[in-house]
Scaffold this active site. Structure first.
Site, PDB file in Angstrom:
ATOM      1  N   GLU A  51      46.914 -21.283 -56.306  1.00  0.00           N
ATOM      2  CA  GLU A  51      47.756 -20.175 -56.406  1.00  0.00           C
ATOM      3  C   GLU A  51      49.256 -20.148 -56.644  1.00  0.00           C
ATOM      4  OE1 GLU A  51      46.580 -17.166 -54.316  1.00  0.00           O
ATOM      5  OE2 GLU A  51      44.002 -16.845 -55.272  1.00  0.00           O
TER       6      GLU A  51
ATOM      7  N   HIS B  89      52.570  -7.028 -57.183  1.00  0.00           N
ATOM      8  CA  HIS B  89      51.703  -8.417 -58.296  1.00  0.00           C
ATOM      9  C   HIS B  89      51.912  -8.471 -59.550  1.00  0.00           C
ATOM     10  CE1 HIS B  89      48.242 -10.706 -59.069  1.00  0.00           C
ATOM     11  NE2 HIS B  89      48.417 -10.969 -57.703  1.00  0.00           N
TER      12      HIS B  89
ATOM     13  N   ARG C  50      55.423 -14.739 -56.546  1.00  0.00           N
ATOM     14  CA  ARG C  50      55.253 -13.887 -56.877  1.00  0.00           C
ATOM     15  C   ARG C  50      56.413 -12.841 -57.331  1.00  0.00           C
ATOM     16  NH1 ARG C  50      50.110 -11.831 -54.245  1.00  0.00           N
ATOM     17  NH2 ARG C  50      48.986 -13.789 -54.953  1.00  0.00           N
TER      18      ARG C  50
ATOM     19  N   HIS D  56      51.118  -3.805 -54.150  1.00  0.00           N
ATOM     20  CA  HIS D  56      50.227  -4.967 -53.411  1.00  0.00           C
ATOM     21  C   HIS D  56      49.921  -5.439 -52.054  1.00  0.00           C
ATOM     22  CE1 HIS D  56      47.270  -7.614 -54.117  1.00  0.00           C
ATOM     23  NE2 HIS D  56      47.735  -9.363 -53.712  1.00  0.00           N
TER      24      HIS D  56
ATOM     25  N   ARG E  87      55.367 -12.640 -49.397  1.00  0.00           N
ATOM     26  CA  ARG E  87      54.048 -13.422 -48.939  1.00  0.00           C
ATOM     27  C   ARG E  87      53.441 -14.379 -49.929  1.00  0.00           C
ATOM     28  NH1 ARG E  87      48.881 -12.142 -49.921  1.00  0.00           N
ATOM     29  NH2 ARG E  87      49.491 -11.264 -51.314  1.00  0.00           N
TER      30      ARG E  87
HETATM   31  C1  SIN Z   1      45.539 -12.592 -56.353  1.00  0.00           C
HETATM   32  O1  SIN Z   1      43.922 -12.972 -56.207  1.00  0.00           O
HETATM   33  O2  SIN Z   1      46.030 -12.820 -57.117  1.00  0.00           O
HETATM   34  C2  SIN Z   1      46.093 -11.831 -55.400  1.00  0.00           C
HETATM   35  C3  SIN Z   1      45.416 -12.243 -53.839  1.00  0.00           C
HETATM   36  C4  SIN Z   1      46.994 -12.287 -53.373  1.00  0.00           C
HETATM   37  O3  SIN Z   1      47.206 -11.077 -53.213  1.00  0.00           O
HETATM   38  O4  SIN Z   1      46.816 -13.211 -51.644  1.00  0.00           O
END
Ligand code: SIN
Length: 518
Positions: free
Chosen positions: A113, A231, A277, A336, A371
């Site tokens: 991620e 998000h 993010r 989010h 985060r």
């Molecule tokens: C996601 O799966 O994009 C969200 C994961 C997260 O917010 O930690």
């Protein structure tokens, strides 16, 4: 009023249930606003849990990524502690029965991620980690005689003697009723964040900052409330809440394009779609504002496999009439995760005695201003256990009768128009991009709405958190992580520290703004 020897846990998501199990056989009472498993943010988490489980990975590298993503305000000791114990929590969840994805040799399958230097997110059935972990915990809780769950009830207010929490007022969540006071030896707050204070959110409908709000009203110190994470890739298909298109899709190579088929993240950041993010969110927001329709394109990276490897995403696509094998998915930013919350020390203790907090309602210093993906469930696990161990030191009785409650008539239905107006004000003025003028408008709107709905304590709790977010955002005259000020677009090294604020301080800022605007 009634009295119990049980620890009361306000909330029923991952942190709440994990703490309830950790506390066993000490008796606890879980206040669950919905039937267990419904309506908790944790169950909606798609990505998974970040933990250095791979042979080449280390907790130190995980901590470094956490610090970097957090944009200068992560507490390094907290990051070191959380990343060090991550592994043991994954093993414990596995032993409880969580069916984490494994390869043919039995190794955990790790997703990549954004802003992680390694594939480090343990997952379940591709994008179903939150749901599957919750199912595992629910089964364990149902089998634990020490845990009593009161479904369809919600906490409304804390009872204090000025310094220590002595009880909690709860009410029905499924119909209006007057609140009832439960006197108890301690309260653990685990009731989620604040995403639903915004008009566009990925959070379940009931998560609107109430827990942070009632803790602040009781005098608990709040930390970092201005830091809200948006998000970048919520489905833009007109649903409220907006379904998530997990970041793990970008980890698998999915790209972001606009209506002109331009990959706009390539010139924006060296890590392109896997930039932190907040950076991706602002880029998506800019494309939306400019009318260039941002979209997530999984076609080349995943092809048909999107259906089997990301079943939750595929199901949402089917509902919206999108075929992700042949069409890109329209996306927009959505609130989010709240990095801010009730200030917690390493044991989950708050500034009030007999009050602990874990999960998104807390602010521990792990997330800083932004985060790192999939550190949310991890933090909830770590602090649920730490808080449970701290509570255990109270050496409470292991016997407590079941709590039997009758709610008197009374109470008030939430006014949907007021909730809508609050959410719209937050999105318009305390959202992805902020200015002093806009934040002042937000504060004035919150004050007006709160006055109009003064008889509704649930709404007052939402307004308390909204006030904390907007007041702290007004006070922070710089841009950092999830907090971006158009009028102060640079980070100011002198402000590279966490915020601590009480509700009284936030209300004083709000009152000054109201005076200025009249
Ligand atoms: C996601 O799966 O994009 C969200 C994961 C997260 O917010 O930690």
């Amino acid at each position: 009023m009634l009295e119990t020897g049980r620890i009361v846990i306000a909330g029923a998501g991952l942190g709440a249930l994990y703490a309830a199990l950790e506390l066993a056989p000490r008796p606890v009472l879980v206040i669950s606003p919905e039937p267990l498993g419904e309506g908790a943010s944790s169950a909606w988490a798609q990505g998974g849990v970040a933990a250095a489980m791979a042979a080449h990975d280390t907790p130190e590298a995980h901590a470094d990524d956490t610090l970097l993503a957090g944009a200068g305000t992560v507490d390094p000791e907290v990051a070191a502690m959380v990343t060090r114990v991550a592994r043991e929590h994954i093993i414990d969840l596995t032993e409880l029965g969580t069916p984490f994805d494994r390869d043919a040799d039995g190794n955990y399958v790790m997703s990549r991620e954004a802003a992680h230097s390694a594939a480090r997110v343990v997952r379940v059935k591709g994008d179903q980690a939150g749901d599957q972990i919750m199912q595992t915990l629910i089964a364990a809780v149902r089998a634990a005689p020490s845990v009593q769950v009161l479904e369809n009830t919600q906490a409304l207010r804390l009872e204090t003697d000025g310094e220590a929490v002595t009880g909690i007022w709860i009410t029905r969540a499924d119909a209006p009723s007057a609140p009832v006071l439960i006197k108890c030896p301690g309260v653990l707050l685990a009731g989620g964040g604040s995403g639903g204070l915004y008009a566009h959110t990925t959070n379940p409908p009931r998560i609107r900052g109430q827990v942070i709000g009632f803790a602040a009203r009781a005098g608990a110190r709040i930390a970092d409330p201005e830091f809200v994470q948006f998000h970048p890739t919520a489905f833009d298909i007109g649903e409220d809440p907006a379904p998530l298109a997990t970041e793990a899709l970008r980890g698998e190579g999915a790209v972001l394009i606009n209506a002109d088929s331009e990959r706009f993240m390539v010139p924006a950041h060296p890590d392109a779609e896997l930039a932190p993010r907040d950076i991706v969110a602002r880029a998506i927001f800019a494309e939306t504002q400019a009318g260039r329709r941002p979209m997530l394109d999984t076609r080349e990276a995943l092809g048909f496999e999107v259906q089997t490897r990301f079943p939750t995403v595929a199901e949402t696509c089917a509902r919206a009439g999108i075929d992700p094998v042949t069409q890109p998915i329209p996306v927009a930013v959505a609130a989010h995760y709240h990095m801010g919350g009730v200030e917690a020390d390493m044991q989950g203790r708050t500034s009030l005695a007999n009050l602990w907090v874990c999960g998104e309602a807390s602010s521990t210093g792990l997330h800083g201003a932004n985060r790192l993906a999939s550190n949310g469930l991890l933090e909830a696990l770590v602090y649920a256990r730490n808080a449970a161990q701290d509570i255990d030191r109270l050496a409470l009785s292991k016997d407590a009768a079941e709590v039997r409650l009758e709610f008197p008539e009374g109470g008030q239905e939430l006014d949907p128009a007021a909730v809508k107006a609050l959410r719209e004000a937050m999105t318009a003025h305390a959202g992805v991009r902020r200015t002093a003028a806009g934040l002042k408008q937000a504060l004035a709107a919150i004050a007006r709405l709160e006055d109009d709905q003064a008889a509704d304590e649930n709404f007052t709790n939402m307004c308390a958190t909204a006030t904390l977010i907007a007041a702290a955002a007004l006070r922070r005259e710089e841009s950092r992580g999830g907090h971006f000020r158009d009028d102060f677009p640079e980070a100011d090294p002198a402000q590279a520290h966490r915020t601590r604020i009480t509700l009284d301080e936030a209300l004083a800022i709000r009152a000054k703004v109201q005076e200025e605007l009249t």
